[in-house]
Design a protein around this motif. Sequence first.
Motif, PDB file in Angstrom:
ATOM      1  N   PHE A 112     -69.645 -40.345   2.238  1.00  0.00           N
ATOM      2  CA  PHE A 112     -70.270 -41.174   1.208  1.00  0.00           C
ATOM      3  C   PHE A 112     -71.719 -40.733   1.058  1.00  0.00           C
ATOM      4  O   PHE A 112     -72.509 -40.882   1.988  1.00  0.00           O
ATOM      5  CB  PHE A 112     -70.240 -42.656   1.608  1.00  0.00           C
ATOM      6  N   ASP A 113     -72.073 -40.200  -0.091  1.00  0.00           N
ATOM      7  CA  ASP A 113     -73.439 -39.748  -0.381  1.00  0.00           C
ATOM      8  C   ASP A 113     -74.152 -40.858  -1.156  1.00  0.00           C
ATOM      9  O   ASP A 113     -73.819 -41.117  -2.310  1.00  0.00           O
ATOM     10  CB  ASP A 113     -73.383 -38.457  -1.212  1.00  0.00           C
ATOM     11  N   PHE A 114     -75.141 -41.501  -0.530  1.00  0.00           N
ATOM     12  CA  PHE A 114     -75.869 -42.591  -1.183  1.00  0.00           C
ATOM     13  C   PHE A 114     -77.104 -42.106  -1.938  1.00  0.00           C
ATOM     14  O   PHE A 114     -77.828 -42.905  -2.515  1.00  0.00           O
ATOM     15  CB  PHE A 114     -76.224 -43.683  -0.163  1.00  0.00           C
ATOM     16  N   ARG A 115     -77.366 -40.785  -1.918  1.00  0.00           N
ATOM     17  CA  ARG A 115     -78.415 -40.140  -2.711  1.00  0.00           C
ATOM     18  C   ARG A 115     -79.838 -40.499  -2.308  1.00  0.00           C
ATOM     19  O   ARG A 115     -80.780 -39.863  -2.721  1.00  0.00           O
ATOM     20  CB  ARG A 115     -78.227 -40.370  -4.191  1.00  0.00           C
ATOM     21  N   GLU A 116     -80.039 -41.557  -1.558  1.00  0.00           N
ATOM     22  CA  GLU A 116     -81.356 -41.906  -1.039  1.00  0.00           C
ATOM     23  C   GLU A 116     -81.182 -42.492   0.351  1.00  0.00           C
ATOM     24  O   GLU A 116     -80.160 -43.111   0.652  1.00  0.00           O
ATOM     25  CB  GLU A 116     -82.092 -42.890  -1.958  1.00  0.00           C
ATOM     26  N   GLU A 117     -82.168 -42.264   1.181  1.00  0.00           N
ATOM     27  CA  GLU A 117     -82.098 -42.767   2.551  1.00  0.00           C
ATOM     28  C   GLU A 117     -82.540 -44.234   2.554  1.00  0.00           C
ATOM     29  O   GLU A 117     -83.630 -44.550   2.070  1.00  0.00           O
ATOM     30  CB  GLU A 117     -82.995 -41.919   3.450  1.00  0.00           C
ATOM     31  N   ARG A 118     -81.669 -45.095   3.063  1.00  0.00           N
ATOM     32  CA  ARG A 118     -81.923 -46.538   3.094  1.00  0.00           C
ATOM     33  C   ARG A 118     -80.943 -47.176   4.072  1.00  0.00           C
ATOM     34  O   ARG A 118     -79.965 -46.540   4.469  1.00  0.00           O
ATOM     35  CB  ARG A 118     -81.742 -47.131   1.703  1.00  0.00           C
ATOM     36  N   PRO A 119     -81.171 -48.428   4.463  1.00  0.00           N
ATOM     37  CA  PRO A 119     -80.156 -49.106   5.274  1.00  0.00           C
ATOM     38  C   PRO A 119     -78.853 -49.196   4.472  1.00  0.00           C
ATOM     39  O   PRO A 119     -78.869 -49.486   3.279  1.00  0.00           O
ATOM     40  CB  PRO A 119     -80.756 -50.494   5.516  1.00  0.00           C
ATOM     41  N   VAL A 165     -69.411 -57.070   7.600  1.00  0.00           N
ATOM     42  CA  VAL A 165     -70.353 -56.013   7.226  1.00  0.00           C
ATOM     43  C   VAL A 165     -70.666 -55.155   8.451  1.00  0.00           C
ATOM     44  O   VAL A 165     -70.955 -55.667   9.530  1.00  0.00           O
ATOM     45  CB  VAL A 165     -71.649 -56.624   6.649  1.00  0.00           C
ATOM     46  N   ILE A 166     -70.596 -53.836   8.259  1.00  0.00           N
ATOM     47  CA  ILE A 166     -70.921 -52.872   9.309  1.00  0.00           C
ATOM     48  C   ILE A 166     -72.183 -52.157   8.849  1.00  0.00           C
ATOM     49  O   ILE A 166     -72.184 -51.464   7.837  1.00  0.00           O
ATOM     50  CB  ILE A 166     -69.765 -51.880   9.521  1.00  0.00           C
ATOM     51  N   SER A 167     -73.270 -52.341   9.592  1.00  0.00           N
ATOM     52  CA  SER A 167     -74.583 -51.849   9.184  1.00  0.00           C
ATOM     53  C   SER A 167     -74.938 -50.538   9.879  1.00  0.00           C
ATOM     54  O   SER A 167     -74.564 -50.299  11.024  1.00  0.00           O
ATOM     55  CB  SER A 167     -75.637 -52.898   9.532  1.00  0.00           C
ATOM     56  N   SER A 168     -75.713 -49.736   9.153  1.00  0.00           N
ATOM     57  CA  SER A 168     -76.204 -48.472   9.718  1.00  0.00           C
ATOM     58  C   SER A 168     -77.251 -48.719  10.805  1.00  0.00           C
ATOM     59  O   SER A 168     -77.518 -47.840  11.611  1.00  0.00           O
ATOM     60  CB  SER A 168     -76.808 -47.602   8.615  1.00  0.00           C
ATOM     61  N   GLY A 169     -77.872 -49.894  10.810  1.00  0.00           N
ATOM     62  CA  GLY A 169     -78.890 -50.201  11.809  1.00  0.00           C
ATOM     63  C   GLY A 169     -80.229 -49.538  11.530  1.00  0.00           C
ATOM     64  O   GLY A 169     -81.138 -49.610  12.335  1.00  0.00           O
ATOM     65  N   GLY A 170     -80.358 -48.871  10.412  1.00  0.00           N
ATOM     66  CA  GLY A 170     -81.581 -48.191  10.014  1.00  0.00           C
ATOM     67  C   GLY A 170     -81.293 -47.314   8.822  1.00  0.00           C
ATOM     68  O   GLY A 170     -80.166 -47.305   8.311  1.00  0.00           O
ATOM     69  N   PRO A 171     -82.277 -46.570   8.352  1.00  0.00           N
ATOM     70  CA  PRO A 171     -82.070 -45.735   7.167  1.00  0.00           C
ATOM     71  C   PRO A 171     -81.003 -44.658   7.385  1.00  0.00           C
ATOM     72  O   PRO A 171     -80.971 -44.002   8.428  1.00  0.00           O
ATOM     73  CB  PRO A 171     -83.437 -45.098   6.921  1.00  0.00           C
ATOM     74  N   ALA A 172     -80.144 -44.495   6.379  1.00  0.00           N
ATOM     75  CA  ALA A 172     -79.114 -43.444   6.392  1.00  0.00           C
ATOM     76  C   ALA A 172     -78.945 -42.940   4.965  1.00  0.00           C
ATOM     77  O   ALA A 172     -79.082 -43.703   4.015  1.00  0.00           O
ATOM     78  CB  ALA A 172     -77.792 -43.983   6.920  1.00  0.00           C
ATOM     79  N   LEU A 173     -78.678 -41.670   4.818  1.00  0.00           N
ATOM     80  CA  LEU A 173     -78.396 -41.078   3.511  1.00  0.00           C
ATOM     81  C   LEU A 173     -76.907 -41.111   3.224  1.00  0.00           C
ATOM     82  O   LEU A 173     -76.486 -41.193   2.081  1.00  0.00           O
ATOM     83  CB  LEU A 173     -78.871 -39.619   3.482  1.00  0.00           C
ATOM     84  N   ALA A 174     -76.095 -41.068   4.292  1.00  0.00           N
ATOM     85  CA  ALA A 174     -74.659 -40.905   4.120  1.00  0.00           C
ATOM     86  C   ALA A 174     -73.883 -41.571   5.248  1.00  0.00           C
ATOM     87  O   ALA A 174     -74.436 -41.876   6.307  1.00  0.00           O
ATOM     88  CB  ALA A 174     -74.320 -39.415   4.082  1.00  0.00           C
ATOM     89  N   VAL A 175     -72.596 -41.766   4.970  1.00  0.00           N
ATOM     90  CA  VAL A 175     -71.655 -42.270   5.969  1.00  0.00           C
ATOM     91  C   VAL A 175     -70.448 -41.354   5.944  1.00  0.00           C
ATOM     92  O   VAL A 175     -69.955 -40.989   4.873  1.00  0.00           O
ATOM     93  CB  VAL A 175     -71.205 -43.715   5.665  1.00  0.00           C
ATOM     94  N   LYS A 229     -73.682 -30.806   9.300  1.00  0.00           N
ATOM     95  CA  LYS A 229     -74.020 -29.760   8.342  1.00  0.00           C
ATOM     96  C   LYS A 229     -73.160 -29.884   7.094  1.00  0.00           C
ATOM     97  O   LYS A 229     -71.927 -29.831   7.172  1.00  0.00           O
ATOM     98  CB  LYS A 229     -73.827 -28.380   8.987  1.00  0.00           C
ATOM     99  N   HIS A 230     -73.848 -30.084   5.985  1.00  0.00           N
ATOM    100  CA  HIS A 230     -73.235 -30.187   4.655  1.00  0.00           C
ATOM    101  C   HIS A 230     -74.384 -30.047   3.666  1.00  0.00           C
ATOM    102  O   HIS A 230     -75.513 -30.441   3.974  1.00  0.00           O
ATOM    103  CB  HIS A 230     -72.513 -31.531   4.498  1.00  0.00           C
ATOM    104  N   PRO A 231     -74.136 -29.524   2.462  1.00  0.00           N
ATOM    105  CA  PRO A 231     -75.219 -29.316   1.498  1.00  0.00           C
ATOM    106  C   PRO A 231     -76.049 -30.556   1.115  1.00  0.00           C
ATOM    107  O   PRO A 231     -77.175 -30.400   0.674  1.00  0.00           O
ATOM    108  CB  PRO A 231     -74.499 -28.751   0.268  1.00  0.00           C
ATOM    109  N   ILE A 232     -75.530 -31.785   1.308  1.00  0.00           N
ATOM    110  CA  ILE A 232     -76.344 -32.952   0.926  1.00  0.00           C
ATOM    111  C   ILE A 232     -77.501 -33.201   1.901  1.00  0.00           C
ATOM    112  O   ILE A 232     -78.437 -33.922   1.559  1.00  0.00           O
ATOM    113  CB  ILE A 232     -75.515 -34.246   0.744  1.00  0.00           C
ATOM    114  N   PHE A 233     -77.425 -32.609   3.094  1.00  0.00           N
ATOM    115  CA  PHE A 233     -78.467 -32.848   4.090  1.00  0.00           C
ATOM    116  C   PHE A 233     -79.521 -31.755   4.052  1.00  0.00           C
ATOM    117  O   PHE A 233     -79.200 -30.575   3.867  1.00  0.00           O
ATOM    118  CB  PHE A 233     -77.852 -32.935   5.494  1.00  0.00           C
ATOM    119  N   GLU A 234     -80.815 -32.154   4.257  1.00  0.00           N
ATOM    120  CA  GLU A 234     -81.902 -31.164   4.320  1.00  0.00           C
ATOM    121  C   GLU A 234     -81.724 -30.310   5.560  1.00  0.00           C
ATOM    122  O   GLU A 234     -81.241 -30.775   6.582  1.00  0.00           O
ATOM    123  CB  GLU A 234     -83.256 -31.884   4.402  1.00  0.00           C
TER     124      GLU A 234
END
Length: 162
Positions: A82-89, A126-136, A156-161
């Motif tokens: 899951f690509d959320f396009r921005e890093e957030r909880p 609800v299952i939380s990331s516990g902090g900022p995440a870009l993807a699941v 490693k995948h192209p969505i990650f820096e």
Amino acid sequence: MSRSVSKLVVALLFLFFGAVVASRAKDAGPPPPAVKMAVEPLEIVTATGAHRLRVEVARTPDQRERGLMFRTSLPSDGGMLFDFREERPVAMWMKNTPLSLDMIFVSRSGRVVSVALGAEPYSERVISSGGPALAVIELAAGAAQRLSIAVGDTVKHPIFER
């Protein structure tokens, strides 16, 4: 109340509740059609080495909303990113999902920030990331332990820096 009247009341209640359950199942109808997603390679580097997977990538709101709902199986080397396009909880749930899943929350840099093991099928908890995440990354339950995935591992995948 006589025994025969009691039996009649129980039988009528049984029929009534059976009709209610059948009506609700009928109203639910078949699952909506699947949303087409690209299947791409992904690598997770853990203490036991590099593990290559092929994941469906949910990039659009419709794809992320549908996720793995209604799926009854996953390949052992498969899952969903899951690509959320921005890093957030990030918060996930298992509504309409019959599979038990492991959820791996990943930062923009490709580091695993948290892992939720064996999410309960059909749960709306609800299952939380516990902090900022870009993807699941969702994998079949047990895969995270089998692959030794832990906080701090690299994805490693192209969505990650890089």
